[in-house]
Scaffold this motif. Structure first.
Motif, PDB file in Angstrom:
ATOM      1  N   UNK A 127      32.310  12.520  18.303  1.00 46.63           N
ATOM      2  CA  UNK A 127      31.615  11.245  18.340  1.00 46.63           C
ATOM      3  C   UNK A 127      32.247  10.347  19.401  1.00 46.63           C
ATOM      4  N   UNK A 128      31.426   9.766  20.265  1.00 48.96           N
ATOM      5  CA  UNK A 128      31.927   8.911  21.330  1.00 48.96           C
ATOM      6  C   UNK A 128      32.264   9.643  22.601  1.00 48.96           C
ATOM      7  N   UNK A 129      31.972  10.943  22.654  1.00 44.82           N
ATOM      8  CA  UNK A 129      32.312  11.712  23.849  1.00 44.82           C
ATOM      9  C   UNK A 129      31.374  11.405  25.011  1.00 44.82           C
ATOM     10  N   UNK A 130      30.161  10.888  24.739  1.00 48.04           N
ATOM     11  CA  UNK A 130      29.221  10.541  25.806  1.00 48.04           C
ATOM     12  C   UNK A 130      27.977  11.384  25.832  1.00 48.04           C
ATOM     13  N   UNK A 131      27.703  12.124  24.766  1.00 49.20           N
ATOM     14  CA  UNK A 131      26.531  13.013  24.750  1.00 49.20           C
ATOM     15  C   UNK A 131      25.235  12.212  24.866  1.00 49.20           C
ATOM     16  N   UNK A 132      25.066  11.227  24.001  1.00 51.76           N
ATOM     17  CA  UNK A 132      23.829  10.435  24.028  1.00 51.76           C
ATOM     18  C   UNK A 132      23.719   9.629  25.311  1.00 51.76           C
ATOM     19  N   UNK A 133      24.835   9.118  25.806  1.00 54.02           N
ATOM     20  CA  UNK A 133      24.813   8.354  27.061  1.00 54.02           C
ATOM     21  C   UNK A 133      24.341   9.235  28.209  1.00 54.02           C
ATOM     22  N   UNK A 134      24.774  10.483  28.225  1.00 48.91           N
ATOM     23  CA  UNK A 134      24.355  11.401  29.276  1.00 48.91           C
ATOM     24  C   UNK A 134      22.841  11.610  29.235  1.00 48.91           C
ATOM     25  N   UNK A 135      22.297  11.805  28.050  1.00 49.20           N
ATOM     26  CA  UNK A 135      20.854  11.994  27.921  1.00 49.20           C
ATOM     27  C   UNK A 135      20.094  10.736  28.329  1.00 49.20           C
ATOM     28  N   UNK A 136      20.643   9.561  28.018  1.00 47.47           N
ATOM     29  CA  UNK A 136      19.979   8.307  28.361  1.00 47.47           C
ATOM     30  C   UNK A 136      19.896   8.107  29.867  1.00 47.47           C
ATOM     31  N   UNK A 137      20.904   8.545  30.571  1.00 47.91           N
ATOM     32  CA  UNK A 137      20.851   8.371  32.035  1.00 47.91           C
ATOM     33  C   UNK A 137      19.699   9.151  32.641  1.00 47.91           C
ATOM     34  N   UNK A 138      19.363  10.292  32.063  1.00 48.88           N
ATOM     35  CA  UNK A 138      18.265  11.082  32.592  1.00 48.88           C
ATOM     36  C   UNK A 138      16.940  10.345  32.449  1.00 48.88           C
ATOM     37  N   UNK A 139      16.794   9.566  31.368  1.00 51.53           N
ATOM     38  CA  UNK A 139      15.577   8.793  31.123  1.00 51.53           C
ATOM     39  C   UNK A 139      15.720   7.347  31.600  1.00 51.53           C
ATOM     40  N   UNK A 140      16.849   7.058  32.232  1.00 46.97           N
ATOM     41  CA  UNK A 140      17.144   5.714  32.733  1.00 46.97           C
ATOM     42  C   UNK A 140      17.171   4.677  31.622  1.00 46.97           C
ATOM     43  N   UNK A 141      17.475   5.119  30.414  1.00 49.76           N
ATOM     44  CA  UNK A 141      17.778   4.162  29.359  1.00 49.76           C
ATOM     45  C   UNK A 141      19.134   3.535  29.611  1.00 49.76           C
ATOM     46  N   UNK A 142      19.969   4.206  30.367  1.00 52.83           N
ATOM     47  CA  UNK A 142      21.249   3.697  30.850  1.00 52.83           C
ATOM     48  C   UNK A 142      21.269   3.933  32.357  1.00 52.83           C
ATOM     49  N   UNK A 143      21.317   2.849  33.109  1.00 55.02           N
ATOM     50  CA  UNK A 143      21.238   2.966  34.555  1.00 55.02           C
ATOM     51  C   UNK A 143      22.551   3.502  35.128  1.00 55.02           C
ATOM     52  N   UNK A 144      22.410   4.328  36.143  1.00 59.14           N
ATOM     53  CA  UNK A 144      23.567   4.942  36.793  1.00 59.14           C
ATOM     54  C   UNK A 144      24.273   3.909  37.667  1.00 59.14           C
ATOM     55  N   UNK A 145      25.596   3.835  37.518  1.00 63.55           N
ATOM     56  CA  UNK A 145      26.380   2.907  38.329  1.00 63.55           C
ATOM     57  C   UNK A 145      26.688   3.510  39.695  1.00 63.55           C
ATOM     58  N   UNK A 146      26.996   4.820  39.726  1.00 66.65           N
ATOM     59  CA  UNK A 146      27.232   5.529  40.983  1.00 66.65           C
ATOM     60  C   UNK A 146      26.797   6.975  40.809  1.00 66.65           C
ATOM     61  N   UNK A 147      26.536   7.636  41.909  1.00 66.93           N
ATOM     62  CA  UNK A 147      26.054   9.001  41.842  1.00 66.93           C
ATOM     63  C   UNK A 147      24.541   9.067  41.791  1.00 66.93           C
ATOM     64  N   UNK A 148      24.023  10.292  41.672  1.00 60.53           N
ATOM     65  CA  UNK A 148      22.574  10.491  41.642  1.00 60.53           C
ATOM     66  C   UNK A 148      22.206  11.525  40.589  1.00 60.53           C
ATOM     67  N   UNK A 149      20.978  11.358  40.068  1.00 56.43           N
ATOM     68  CA  UNK A 149      20.387  12.363  39.189  1.00 56.43           C
ATOM     69  C   UNK A 149      19.112  12.839  39.865  1.00 56.43           C
ATOM     70  N   UNK A 150      19.062  14.114  40.180  1.00 56.53           N
ATOM     71  CA  UNK A 150      17.908  14.679  40.868  1.00 56.53           C
ATOM     72  C   UNK A 150      17.111  15.544  39.914  1.00 56.53           C
TER      73      UNK A 150
END
Length: 1477
Positions: free
Chosen positions: A1252-1275
């Protein structure tokens, strides 16, 4: 007292002496003595308590002054200067001696008999008043006796009263008098509400009223608290309450009659004034000025009687509400548990909580309102109608009945309008409910809605329902405009009909005295007629409400205490002896649609239970879903109805009375952890303590055992974080563990735990079982655990009970059941569960140190903060300007202002024409002109009628235009709010609670729709009316200008003082209302838990405390309004005094005087309504401010939009690449993802694992832009996700939430809201996921019918079916990239297999957030995350070879680790063979 009784009119003395045989002084003394004796008898039946004798300096001064004046009076009487020789000398001696006795009783009342001192004080004041009146009538005004008598009366009125025993509040070993100061105030202060001055002036001086400056309240008497608990069963509730409040009702009725009589005195005096002025003689003018003074006095007396009448009623209403809520609450604590058709309902949750809450919120409030206004039924309204009709008949003769008849004809018209208005209002509420239901559904699932790109669908859906609601509101406003126009103009129309009949038909002279008296009387008659109509409706509704409350109080109570009350003997046994239990059958709706069919639901039964659980050890109850595990625990608690046999459990009772073991510190009590965790809206710590003393060492041990330490470190304020209503701020697993911690922390010997492991992951379940359920804290305690997790719990259990369909199929130890072959799966259960020393379900392993100071357990005691921000300042001005601008442009406002001004001018013009008509009549009668001819009268009455018609049209247009503007503004505000909320980022909803946003769309929008414009119009109306009246009076009497300025300043000062306090009191009342009903709701939903712990007394005490705190601002709100009314009436009486005096001195004609004084008499009423409407408008303006504020906040939190629109086929392959991605939720927070890089090949299945808290849900949210990426890219297929239009991005990807999200509506709507697919395509998708068997399609299965209606959240289908429908939505969408958040809810094995099979069939790239390792063990690759970084990325089998790795350690800690190894090896072998091929 120097009083010559013989100078009293002889006829009065003869009458008294003839029929009483006593001299008047002796008669008064005799009556007073009897009353004091009765008071002494009442006081002797109560507990006597000594009061401190300390008096204030003010009280000592007035007591000494009274003694000095009384001695002076006695000296005058002894000299005989004021006693007539014909009077009996001994009568005066007795009278004066009795006054001395009363003074001594007031000064030196016996200890414990403070009632006598208070009563003697009141009797003295009455005797002084009588003496003063008789002295004024018999002696010279300048005599010494008159001066002394006046001083004695003033002293009695201004002297503080002694405290009253029944209102005393016990504090420690002493007593404190009534903290409000009402009962100790002087008689003058009592009637003038001067006891509020300190609080009001302090608030005015400080700019606001803080809660600590509001005095405490002792509202209920001892008799109040026992009136219903001691009620005889045969006695009716109505009769009991009437007997209890009978004296108060009688006093209120007498005052109401006095108020009704005094209300007509200014009108009668106005008639006399005008008649004298019409006579135009010197003596009559002088008398007219005297009558003006009497108007001044009678207005003040009427206001005092009104204030006291209403105040007594308000106190009755508050006491009645408190009594009924307390009794209904006590009854709710004794109600039996009601279980619906499901065999396994949430433990102890009643099915009719809404009905009971309706008793609290509606029925009891209606009864309290009726009790407060009982005087209208039999006193004030009938008296006012009788007097008004009589006076009108006396003034106009038969012509009065023309107006009365018209008024009577309007009663059914008004009734019909009211019925139609109520019907339209019901339609408005139904349309509002439909919109709010959809809005609530949207907000509850807003994250999922945005991630699956359904926001535009809900915007259209809610917009359509809003349009339907506005159509109903338009009809409501139109009818309101018609009704309000009739209500405003009805007195004018009635007056016109009577005057026309009087002058034209009967041919009588309509003089100013007749005209303005009649006009005033018709105005006075309108109010009681309106009250009569409303009163009849209220009485009828009150009888219905009374019946509902009485019916509830007569309901059957729980048999828990009888069932468990027979435990005897030293050795406690827990179990059943040939016991059978059954839930009562219930008529239940079979479908959620409107065309419902009902049928009797078969009741669930536990049959022939004969068990003895192991005392001091762990017992588990197992069985399939629906077998009766929860029911068995409820049966042990005595909550399930017992049919036969007996239950062996410790006797139920309050936990504070249970015997405590000195060695272990445990009591013979029960702690219960329900399957659906029940938490109070309090901080985490208080939910765990649950009223127990705080022991830091034990508390920390419980947190550790329940794996709560990592969770508390994540919460904003640790264990001092509020869990919210129903635990909304916690996850399901956290709520369950807090509930478990409450049971473990308690000092109960016996713990009943209902499936407390199902809501947590496998690792946490293992930790809890070893560290908590079988740990040190449970040593020597009896635990009965109902569970599905047999593999984990069976090995540590001492006794196992297996249920199937309410019957015990096996019972005994693990060895016994294994030997019987009943449960072969027990043989494979792991006996060596390995759990690390520290729970790793959170970020890190450091042990949290709870704050050392003990939390203030009652969060409701925290409103000693500064007063809530008032709706003032620039924000208010800007908000009001925006609202006015949204109503319409300059053309709209030009017309509205024109009609508004014209309406005010028209109102005065109509009355001015009445003045012209009556004055012309007098002039014509004096000079013999022909105005009395029909032609002259027709001329005047024709213009009169024309003015009325114009007035009606203007009034209607003003109201209708305002209604249209209000609707336009409401539409624009709601539309902007909806778009702002739907466009806000997901982070915005982390800062706003569900209740806050729902409140904007429900309560606040209702205020804006229905109340704001109406109240604002009323405020402006009375401002305009007061300005018009003032200008009119000044035009008639210019000398009034200077007093008008002074009076206006006094009005402003009084209003400012009142508004400063009333706003804060209303805010405090609103703040304290929610905890009361929230506590009631929590009690109803957690009744089983409360009774299990034996905490009924504590919850009852909390309920009374919250009620008392809620009543405190309500009490002072009512009192401050009476304070306001009296002072406004006094000031307005000066308006009448100055207007009348100046008019008479200026030798104005009778018409001008009548016009001026008729308006002056109603001046105070206009000012009062202005202040009321202004205050209500200011309060309601906060709703507009909240909506405007949220629109501004959400506008700032809008999601980033992009303009790039990819091709219609994008994405075509499903290639996903993360390139150095980092992200954080806020700039001031640490990154949740750091330099994430990996590549997912098309059609590959990836599992995301980690603590819990490892970042699993956050990782999935970035793909849907529920959490905006600060740096880097998702292609995605080479396209940067950040550059793609957000709605298109989410619509092209597929997201399956952890908690399956479905909405109210048809099956088709839930799968294809945009209507993009045919029915056959939808059926094919259902078939692919296994919900639709082709062989059964023609048989009409519910999933074959796309019109099948789902209830809210899909509650009418199973959890597994809901999850399958969400996957069907993904299958139908045909997306090439699927993000799946695996469900952790307890679902059956068959549904789990179907879900996994569906995932394998998806022709898409699948990224799964794994909570159970078994789900992703056979995926193509596993990505292990830790602290936002990728630590491992490979096939599960290869990761299992990495000793000490994250994935390997997680598998090693799992109960089914051997099976995981086997599944991983098989998947690896298959892959190897495929690669080789």
């Amino acid at each position: 007292m120097a009083l010559d009784w013989s100078l009293v009119p002889a006829s009065a003395l003869d009458l008294v002496e003839r029929y009483s045989g006593f001299h008047p002084p002796l008669l008064l003394v005799f009556t007073s003595g009897i009353l004091l004796a009765l008071q002494l008898r009442i006081c002797s039946t109560r507990q006597r308590a000594a009061y401190p004798r300390a008096k204030s300096a003010r009280a000592i001064f007035f007591t000494a002054l009274e003694g000095l004046l009384l001695a002076t009076s006695l000296s005058l009487g002894r000299d005989g200067s004021a006693i007539n020789a014909s009077a009996s000398p001994w009568a005066g001696v007795v009278f004066r001696s009795y006054l001395c006795v009363l003074y001594l009783l007031t000064l030196l009342h016996p200890s414990g008999l403070e009632h006598i001192g208070s009563a003697a004080y009141c009797h003295s004041a009455i005797f002084y008043a009588i003496s003063w009146l008789m002295t004024i009538l018999t002696l010279d005004a300048g005599s010494t006796a008159t001066k002394v008598s006046s001083a004695l009366l003033a002293t009695a009125l201004l002297s503080p009263r002694p405290p009253r025993a029944p209102r005393a509040l016990q504090q420690g070993n002493g007593f404190e008098a009534d903290p409000t100061g009402e009962s100790q105030s002087s008689l003058f202060g009592f009637w003038a509400f001067a006891w509020l001055d300190d609080m009001l002036f302090k608030a005015w001086h400080n700019g606001g009223l803080q809660s600590q400056h509001v005095p405490d309240l002792s509202l209920l008497t001892v008799a109040d608290k026992s009136v219903l608990p001691t009620k005889r069963k045969s006695a009716s509730l109505l009769g009991t309450l009437l007997r209890h409040f009978g004296l108060e009702f009688a006093v209120q009725g007498v005052l109401a009659v006095a108020w009704a009589v005094l209300t007509f005195m200014p009108t009668l005096l106005l008639r006399s004034i005008l008649q004298f002025v019409e006579g135009q003689t010197e003596s009559s003018i002088t008398e007219a000025q005297g009558y003006v003074v009497l108007v001044f006095i009678s207005s003040i007396l009427a206001s005092a009687a009104e204030a006291r009448t209403i105040w007594i009623g308000q106190k009755i209403g508050l006491r009645l509400k408190t009594i009924l809520i307390s009794e209904v609450y006590q009854k709710a604590l004794r109600r039996p548990v009601v279980v619906g058709p499901s065999k396994e309902r949430a433990a102890g949750k009643p099915t009719n909580i809404g009905t009971i809450m309706n008793l609290f919120t509606n029925d009891i409030s209606q009864l309290a309102d009726s009790g407060a206004n009982m005087h209208q039924v039999w006193a004030s309204v009938p008296t006012q109608i009788i007097i008004a009709v009589g006076l009108l008949s006396w003034t106009l003769g038969l012509s009065a009945f023309a107006g009365i008849a018209l008024m009577g004809l309007m009663v059914p018209v008004n009734s019909r309008i009211a019925q139609r208005f109520a019907a339209i209002q019901m339609q408005v509420m139904a349309a509002s409910d439909a919109r709010i239901q959809s809005t609530t559904e949207m907000i509850r699932s807003i994250r999922v809605i945005k991630l699956i790109a359904w926001d535009s669908f809900f915007q259209q859906k809610i917009g359509d329902k809003r349009a339907a609601e506005l159509d109903k509101l338009r009809a409501r406003y139109t009818l309101w405009s018609i009704a309000a126009t009739i209500w405003y103009s009805l007195p004018q129309i009635i007056t016109f009909s009577s005057f026309f009949f009087f002058s034209v038909i009967e041919g009588k002279l309509l003089t100013p005295s007749i005209a303005f008296t009649s006009l005033s009387l018709f105005n006075l008659l309108k109010a009681p007629i309106d009250d009569l109509i409303g009163m009849l409706s209220r009485v009828q509704g009150s009888f219905v409400a009374l019946g509902r409350v009485e019916s509830f109080l007569a309901e059957e109570e729980t048999k828990k205490y009888q069932v468990l009350g027979n435990s005897t003997g030293r050795r406690v046994q827990i179990g059943f002896e040939h016991a059978s239990f059954s839930w009562p059958g219930k008529e239940e709706d079979s479908t959620p649609t409107d065309s419902k069919t009902t049928g009797n639901v078969e009741s669930f039964t536990l049959r022939n239970l004969d068990l003895k659980f192991e005392v001091g050890k762990l017992n588990i109850v197992i069985g399939p879903t629906g077998s009766g595990k929860s029911s068995l625990l409820l049966a042990l608690l005595g909550e399930m109805p017992l049919i036969s046999g007996s239950v062996r459990m410790p006797a139920a009772g309050p936990r504070e009375t249970l015997a405590k073991d000195d060695e272990t510190g445990l009591v013979e009590g029960v702690a219960f952890c329900a399957q659906e965790a029940w938490l109070g809206n309090d901080i985490v710590r208080n939910n765990i303590l649950f009223g127990q003393p705080f022991d830091e060492k034990r508390y920390n041990a419980v947190l550790h055992a329940c794996a709560l330490e990592p969770d508390l470190k994540i919460l904003p304020q640790g264990d001092l974080t509020s869990v919210g209503d129903g635990g909304v701020s916690l996850s399901g697993g956290q709520k369950q563990r807090v509930s478990l911690a409450r049971a473990v922390y308690s000092n109960a010997q016996y713990l009943l735990l209902d499936d407390c492991l199902s809501a947590v992951d496998a690792h946490t379940a293992s930790w809890i079982f070893q560290k908590c359920i079988t740990g040190r804290l449970m040593q020597g305690r009896t635990t009965i655990l109902a569970t599905h997790n047999v593999a984990l719990t069976a090995a540590g259990a001492d006794y196992i009970v297996q249920l199937s369909d309410g019957t015990v199929t096996a019972a005994g130890s693990q060895r016994d059941l294994a030997a019987q072959g009943q449960l072969p799966e027990l043989a494979s259960a792991q006996s060596n569960i390995d759990v690390t020393n520290e729970a790793e379900s959170g970020d890190g392993t450091a042990k949290q140190k709870p704050t050392q100071e003990k939390a203030e357990t009652n969060k409701n005691d925290t409103d000693s903060s500064p007063p809530a921000a008032q709706p003032g300042g620039t924000n208010t001005s800007r908000t009001v300007f925006k609202y006015l601008s949204s109503m319409g442009g300059w053309v709209f406002w030009a017309f509205l202002l024109f009609f508004f001004g014209a309406q005010q001018v028209g109102s005065i013009t109509v009355n001015w024409w009445v003045q012209r008509l009556s004055s012309a009549t007098v002039e014509a009668s004096s000079d013999g002109s022909n105005l009395g001819s029909p032609f002259g009268l027709w001329h005047y009455f024709g213009i009169y009628a024309l003015l009325l018609i114009i007035y009606l049209i203007i009034g209607f247009m003003r109201l209708y235009m305002l209604s249209i503007g209000s609707l336009v503004a409401s539409f624009r505000i709601h539309d902007t709010l909806l778009k702002s909320i739907l466009g806000a980022s997901l982070k915005y909803f982390n800062d706003k609670s569900f209740g806050q946003i729902v409140g904007l769309f429900s309560r606040d929008m209702q205020t804006i729709d229905q109340d704001l414009a109406v109240l604002a119009l009323a405020t402006l109306h009375f401002i305009g009316a007061l300005m018009g009246i003032t200008i009119l009076i000044i035009a008639i009497t210019p000398q009034f200008l200077l007093p008008a300025v002074l009076i206006s300043f006094i009005y402003y000062l009084i209003a400012t003082i009142y508004i400063t306090s009333s706003n804060d009191l209303k805010t405090l009342e609103t703040t304290r209302r929610s905890p009361v009903f929230q506590h009631l709701g929590e009690t109803l939903s957690g009744i089983v838990t409360i009774r299990a712990y034996g905490a009924e007394r504590e919850y009852s005490a909390t309920s009374l405390r919250l009620l008392g705190r809620f009543n405190q601002p309500s009490f002072f709100l009512g009192a401050t309004e009476r304070w306001l009314v009296l002072r406004l009436s006094l000031t307005s009486a000066f308006v009448s005094l100055f207007a009348g005096s100046f008019s008479i001195r200026n030798s104005q004609n009778a018409g001008n005087i009548g016009l001026s004084m008729s308006y002056a008499i109603v001046f105070s009423e206009h000012v009062l309504w202005l202040i009321r409407y202004y205050t209500a408008t200011a309060q309601n303006m906060t709703a507009l401010e909240r909506v405007s504020g949220v629109m501004g906040e959400s506008a700032e939190a809008q999601e980033l939009r992009s303009d790039t629109v990819p091709s219609q086929e994008w994405p075509t392959s499903g290639l996903v690449e993360y390139q150095g991605v980092s992200a954080r939720y806020a700039a001031h927070l640490d990154p949740v993802l750091t330099d994430i890089s990996f590549r997912v090949r098309p059609l590959e299945r990836i599992g995301l694992v980690g603590r819990t808290g490892a970042g699993k849900s956050s990782l999935a949210l970035t793909l849907l832009r529920g959490l905006e990426v600060e740096s880097g890219r998702i292609l995605i297929d080479g396209q940067d996700a950040k550059e793609v239009d957000l709605h298109i991005l989410r619509s092209r990807l597929a997201y399956v939430p952890q908690d399956p999200t479905l909405f109210v509506g048809t099956l088709r709507l839930n799968l294809d809201p945009y209507d993009e697919h045919t029915d056959q395509e939808i059926l094919d998708a259902l078939g692919r996921i296994g919900l639709l068997d082709n062989s059964t399609t023609d048989k009409g299965g519910k999933f074959a019918d796309l019109s099948f209606t789902l209830t809210e959240g899909g509650s009418n289908i199973s959890q597994g079916q809901r999850q399958l429908l969400c996957i069907a939505r993904t299958v139908l969408k045909g997306s090439k990239v699927v993000i799946l958040d695996e469900a952790t809810a307890s679902i059956d094995h068959e549904s789990d297999l179907k879900i996994q099979a569906c995932i394998r069939q998806l022709e898409a790239t699948v990224i799964t957030i794994a909570h159970r390792l078994r789900t992703v063990i056979n995926y193509d690759r596993i990505i292990s995350l830790d602290r936002g970084q990728v630590k491992e990325c490979d096939h599960s089998w290869k990761l299992l070879q990495h000793k000490g790795g994250i994935f390997q350690s997680m598998c090693e800690a799992a109960v089914d680790r051997d099976e995981l190894l086997a599944l991983s090896k098989a998947a690896w072998d298959i892959r190897q063979r495929a690669d080789a091929a």
